[in-house]
Design a protein around this motif. Structure first.
Motif, PDB file in Angstrom:
ATOM      1  N   GLN A  42       0.842  -1.190   0.000  1.00 47.87           N
ATOM      2  CA  GLN A  42       0.000   0.000   0.000  1.00 47.87           C
ATOM      3  C   GLN A  42       0.879   1.243   0.000  1.00 47.87           C
ATOM      4  N   ASP A  43       0.242   2.395  -0.229  1.00 43.57           N
ATOM      5  CA  ASP A  43       1.012   3.622  -0.351  1.00 43.57           C
ATOM      6  C   ASP A  43       1.354   4.240   0.996  1.00 43.57           C
ATOM      7  N   ASN A  44       0.378   4.322   1.920  1.00 37.63           N
ATOM      8  CA  ASN A  44       0.517   5.205   3.066  1.00 37.63           C
ATOM      9  C   ASN A  44      -0.338   4.685   4.211  1.00 37.63           C
ATOM     10  N   GLY A  45       0.118   4.892   5.441  1.00 40.53           N
ATOM     11  CA  GLY A  45      -0.635   4.415   6.594  1.00 40.53           C
ATOM     12  C   GLY A  45      -1.968   5.083   6.785  1.00 40.53           C
ATOM     13  N   LEU A  46      -2.170   6.245   6.161  1.00 38.71           N
ATOM     14  CA  LEU A  46      -3.459   6.916   6.243  1.00 38.71           C
ATOM     15  C   LEU A  46      -4.566   6.042   5.672  1.00 38.71           C
ATOM     16  N   ASN A  47      -4.201   5.153   4.739  1.00 41.06           N
ATOM     17  CA  ASN A  47      -5.184   4.320   4.063  1.00 41.06           C
ATOM     18  C   ASN A  47      -5.305   2.930   4.676  1.00 41.06           C
ATOM     19  N   GLU A  48      -5.071   2.830   5.980  1.00 42.92           N
ATOM     20  CA  GLU A  48      -5.337   1.578   6.679  1.00 42.92           C
ATOM     21  C   GLU A  48      -6.752   1.116   6.342  1.00 42.92           C
ATOM     22  N   SER A  49      -6.864  -0.094   5.830  1.00 45.90           N
ATOM     23  CA  SER A  49      -8.138  -0.575   5.287  1.00 45.90           C
ATOM     24  C   SER A  49      -8.801  -1.569   6.228  1.00 45.90           C
ATOM     25  N   LEU A  50      -9.995  -1.230   6.699  1.00 46.16           N
ATOM     26  CA  LEU A  50     -10.744  -2.142   7.555  1.00 46.16           C
ATOM     27  C   LEU A  50     -11.260  -3.336   6.764  1.00 46.16           C
ATOM     28  N   PHE A  74     -12.323  13.496  16.966  1.00 45.49           N
ATOM     29  CA  PHE A  74     -11.697  12.183  17.118  1.00 45.49           C
ATOM     30  C   PHE A  74     -11.091  11.976  18.505  1.00 45.49           C
ATOM     31  N   ALA A  75     -10.738  13.067  19.177  1.00 45.79           N
ATOM     32  CA  ALA A  75     -10.188  13.035  20.544  1.00 45.79           C
ATOM     33  C   ALA A  75      -8.974  12.127  20.688  1.00 45.79           C
ATOM     34  N   PRO A  76      -7.954  12.278  19.828  1.00 46.94           N
ATOM     35  CA  PRO A  76      -6.740  11.478  20.022  1.00 46.94           C
ATOM     36  C   PRO A  76      -5.886  12.033  21.151  1.00 46.94           C
ATOM     37  N   GLU A  77      -5.029  11.192  21.673  1.00 46.07           N
ATOM     38  CA  GLU A  77      -4.001  11.653  22.597  1.00 46.07           C
ATOM     39  C   GLU A  77      -2.973  12.429  21.777  1.00 46.07           C
ATOM     40  N   TRP A  78      -2.491  13.559  22.312  1.00 44.05           N
ATOM     41  CA  TRP A  78      -1.706  14.502  21.517  1.00 44.05           C
ATOM     42  C   TRP A  78      -0.462  13.863  20.902  1.00 44.05           C
ATOM     43  N   LEU A  79       0.321  13.152  21.698  1.00 44.62           N
ATOM     44  CA  LEU A  79       1.586  12.629  21.200  1.00 44.62           C
ATOM     45  C   LEU A  79       1.363  11.581  20.121  1.00 44.62           C
ATOM     46  N   SER A  80       0.401  10.691  20.332  1.00 39.05           N
ATOM     47  CA  SER A  80       0.137   9.664  19.319  1.00 39.05           C
ATOM     48  C   SER A  80      -0.382  10.299  18.035  1.00 39.05           C
ATOM     49  N   ALA A  81      -1.167  11.383  18.163  1.00 39.05           N
ATOM     50  CA  ALA A  81      -1.669  12.077  16.977  1.00 39.05           C
ATOM     51  C   ALA A  81      -0.526  12.733  16.211  1.00 39.05           C
ATOM     52  N   PHE A  82       0.413  13.349  16.940  1.00 35.27           N
ATOM     53  CA  PHE A  82       1.558  13.983  16.282  1.00 35.27           C
ATOM     54  C   PHE A  82       2.371  12.946  15.507  1.00 35.27           C
ATOM     55  N   ARG A  83       2.636  11.811  16.144  1.00 36.03           N
ATOM     56  CA  ARG A  83       3.404  10.763  15.469  1.00 36.03           C
ATOM     57  C   ARG A  83       2.655  10.240  14.244  1.00 36.03           C
ATOM     58  N   TYR A  84       1.351  10.044  14.402  1.00 34.00           N
ATOM     59  CA  TYR A  84       0.559   9.474  13.315  1.00 34.00           C
ATOM     60  C   TYR A  84       0.553  10.401  12.100  1.00 34.00           C
ATOM     61  N   TYR A  85       0.200  11.669  12.307  1.00 34.63           N
ATOM     62  CA  TYR A  85       0.070  12.571  11.168  1.00 34.63           C
ATOM     63  C   TYR A  85       1.417  13.024  10.623  1.00 34.63           C
ATOM     64  N   ARG A  86       2.482  12.895  11.417  1.00 34.86           N
ATOM     65  CA  ARG A  86       3.818  13.145  10.878  1.00 34.86           C
ATOM     66  C   ARG A  86       4.154  12.107   9.814  1.00 34.86           C
ATOM     67  N   HIS A  87       3.648  10.892   9.972  1.00 37.31           N
ATOM     68  CA  HIS A  87       3.877   9.835   8.990  1.00 37.31           C
ATOM     69  C   HIS A  87       2.879   9.895   7.834  1.00 37.31           C
ATOM     70  N   THR A  88       1.624  10.184   8.137  1.00 34.52           N
ATOM     71  CA  THR A  88       0.577  10.023   7.119  1.00 34.52           C
ATOM     72  C   THR A  88       0.275  11.289   6.347  1.00 34.52           C
ATOM     73  N   GLY A  89       0.509  12.453   6.946  1.00 28.24           N
ATOM     74  CA  GLY A  89       0.176  13.696   6.268  1.00 28.24           C
ATOM     75  C   GLY A  89      -1.280  14.082   6.458  1.00 28.24           C
ATOM     76  N   ASN A  90      -1.785  14.857   5.522  1.00 35.60           N
ATOM     77  CA  ASN A  90      -3.099  15.484   5.608  1.00 35.60           C
ATOM     78  C   ASN A  90      -4.219  14.449   5.641  1.00 35.60           C
ATOM     79  N   PRO A  91      -5.053  14.420   6.699  1.00 42.61           N
ATOM     80  CA  PRO A  91      -6.127  13.420   6.766  1.00 42.61           C
ATOM     81  C   PRO A  91      -7.188  13.605   5.693  1.00 42.61           C
ATOM     82  N   TYR A  92      -7.274  14.793   5.078  1.00 39.97           N
ATOM     83  CA  TYR A  92      -8.251  15.012   4.016  1.00 39.97           C
ATOM     84  C   TYR A  92      -7.903  14.213   2.759  1.00 39.97           C
ATOM     85  N   GLN A  93      -6.685  13.670   2.695  1.00 39.00           N
ATOM     86  CA  GLN A  93      -6.245  12.984   1.488  1.00 39.00           C
ATOM     87  C   GLN A  93      -6.436  11.470   1.559  1.00 39.00           C
ATOM     88  N   ARG A  94      -7.212  11.011   2.521  1.00 38.77           N
ATOM     89  CA  ARG A  94      -7.506   9.582   2.590  1.00 38.77           C
ATOM     90  C   ARG A  94      -8.263   9.154   1.335  1.00 38.77           C
TER      91      ARG A  94
END
Length: 482
Positions: free
Chosen positions: A7-15, A454-474
């Motif tokens: 897959q391309d990016n972790g933002l597209n984790e597929s259920l 979404f109410a994420p925990e701040w640090l986990s959100a920072f790590r996640y979006y640092r890897h995945t980028g803009n959530p609008y691009q899912r």
């Protein structure tokens, strides 16, 4: 068989993919998944280390150019059967099959056709008669388009969520998503659901729901594997049955009790339903508003609630302590900037806490694309439009149907006007004025406002979006397909 998934990016984790992999593991197959963005220059060595027998590359519309680049890259290095499935092969089968590097396409839901295809390949058998599979082998092609959906979702094993968890930023992200069913009750013109529904055989229900007990079992299973501070139910429509939501409201707070958010339609939110959601622990609901102009919403998008309905539903949500969010579309076919400002006004009247305001991306082969073409707003034919449409990750601001600059101020300042409703008259003047790129700074406000949804925990959100980028691009936005 050993199957390597790319897959391309972790933002597209597929259920849908983790459900299919769990089903296929029960049949003796092994899987490894690698994300190109994370492996960078090491992708080839990771694949060789796994030593797969076949490659699986799921593909979405909006990421189909990446798909074609990746299949070429893989085939240059690995002379293995290359399989694809998902949104692009299902709705753009001819275009996907025109890729000479693809050996097999799985059409529709993947569990049953992929199980038979892998079993046939492993046994060296002829797979040319298998339903829901297009392929080429031995110098000939075969095309079998009859889909094979799962009737009873409770028969599926627990999803293999650990498929992605060798990437810590996914495992440790404190918001976890779940699907409670497949199919959608709506007929929105901008979506593939109306077309997908026509592919189902008579007698096969399109909308199917897991039992409440099954959904809770999945949540508790994942809770043992990874941190979970909040939950988002990613179903297009969370409310499809009053009896189901009543049972959910009784069981979920007692057995799980984690705050959650979900997506709903305005016309599904009766007072008893809102009572159930609030009692269950719903923190926020995203409403598909799309347009504040009732004529556009009804005639162009095929959504039939009124503005008064939306205002009343949002008021009832706030009274029960549930935050109303909204999805909105700007630059719709035939829409003027004045029409778009009606969307701003409706959200203000609703007291929407935050709304996503996206420039309209008209998807090929939808009814909305047909309407845009009838209005002379899409010059390309369908095949050409698929070819020229950019990847979501290349240009999230792309619109095919109107001069963007007429709407750019409205989109950029939309988060600001919802955050500062008392300043709405002044901000709306800016929206009507000359375009200023500095207004894009308002979009940073959107990230902070959206955090409350979404109410994420701040640090986990920072790590996640640092890897995945803009959530609008899912692009993984069709829940039933891998």
């Amino acid at each position: 068989m050993k199957v390597c998934i790319i897959q391309d990016n972790g933002l597209n984790e597929s259920l849908a993919l983790v459900e299919a992999v769990a089903y296929l593991r029960q049949r003796g197959h092994q899987f490894a998944l690698f994300l190109e963005d994370e492996e960078r220059g090491g992708l080839e060595s990771r694949i060789r280390e796994f030593a797969p027998d076949a490659l699986l590359v799921p593909s979405d519309v909006g990421a189909h150019h990446w798909f074609h680049r990746m299949t070429a890259w893989l085939k240059q290095r690995f002379p293995l059967p290359l399989i694809s499935g998902g949104i692009y092969p299902t709705f753009f089968t001819e275009e996907a099959f025109a890729d000479p590097h693809v050996d097999y396409l799985v059409i529709g839901e993947a569990e049953l056709p992929l199980a038979d295809l892998l079993a046939g390949l492993e046994a060296g058998a002829d797979v040319s008669s298998q339903a829901a599979v297009w392929g080429r082998a031995g110098g000939r092609e075969f095309r079998n388009s009859t889909i094979r959906p799962i009737r009873d979702l409770d028969e599926l094993p627990l999803p293999d969520r650990a498929l992605y968890f060798h990437y810590p930023f996914i495992r440790d992200f404190s918001v976890k998503r779940f699907n409670t069913g497949r199919g959608c009750t709506n007929q929105c013109t901008y979506c593939f659901n109306p077309r997908y529904k026509t592919m189902f055989e008579p007698g096969m229900p399109y909308v199917r729901r897991k039992s409440v007990g099954k959904v809770i079992e999945e949540i508790l299973d994942l809770q043992r594997l990874a941190p979970m501070r909040s939950i988002h139910f990613s179903d297009d429509i969370f409310i499809t049955s009053k009896a189901w939501i009543e049972e959910f409201a009784e069981q979920y707070p007692r057995r799980v009790g984690i705050p959650f958010s979900c997506n709903c339609m305005v016309d599904h939110l009766s007072e008893p339903i809102i009572d159930c959601l609030a009692r269950a622990g719903c923190r926020a609901i995203a409403l598909g508003i799309e347009s504040g102009d009732e004529t556009i919403r009804r005639d162009i998008l095929r959504k039939y609630f009124t503005n008064a309905d939306a205002i009343a539903a949002a008021r009832r949500l706030r009274e029960k302590g549930v935050l109303p969010f909204s999805f909105n579309m700007f630059a719709l076919p035939g829409e003027t900037p004045d029409d778009a400002l009606k969307t701003v006004d409706l959200n203000l009247a609703m007291g929407t806490y935050h709304g996503r305001g996206n420039m309209t991306l008209v998807l090929p082969k939808t009814e909305l694309a047909k309407k845009a073409r009838e209005k002379g707003l899409l010059r390309e034919d369908e095949a050409e439009y698929v070819r020229v449409m950019p990847d979501f990750r290349d240009s999230r601001e792309f619109t095919a149907v109107a001069p963007e600059m007429d709407f750019r101020n409205i989109q950029n300042l939309f988060p600001l006007v919802l955050a500062l409703p008392r300043q709405a008259p002044r901000i709306k003047k800016w929206m009507r004025g000359k375009y200023h790129g500095i207004y894009k700074l308002s979009l940073w406000l959107a990230l902070f406002r959206e955090r409350k949804f979404f109410a994420p925990e701040w640090l986990s959100a920072f790590r996640y979006y640092r890897h995945t980028g803009n959530p609008y691009q899912r692009t993984k936005n069709f829940a039933s397909l891998i």
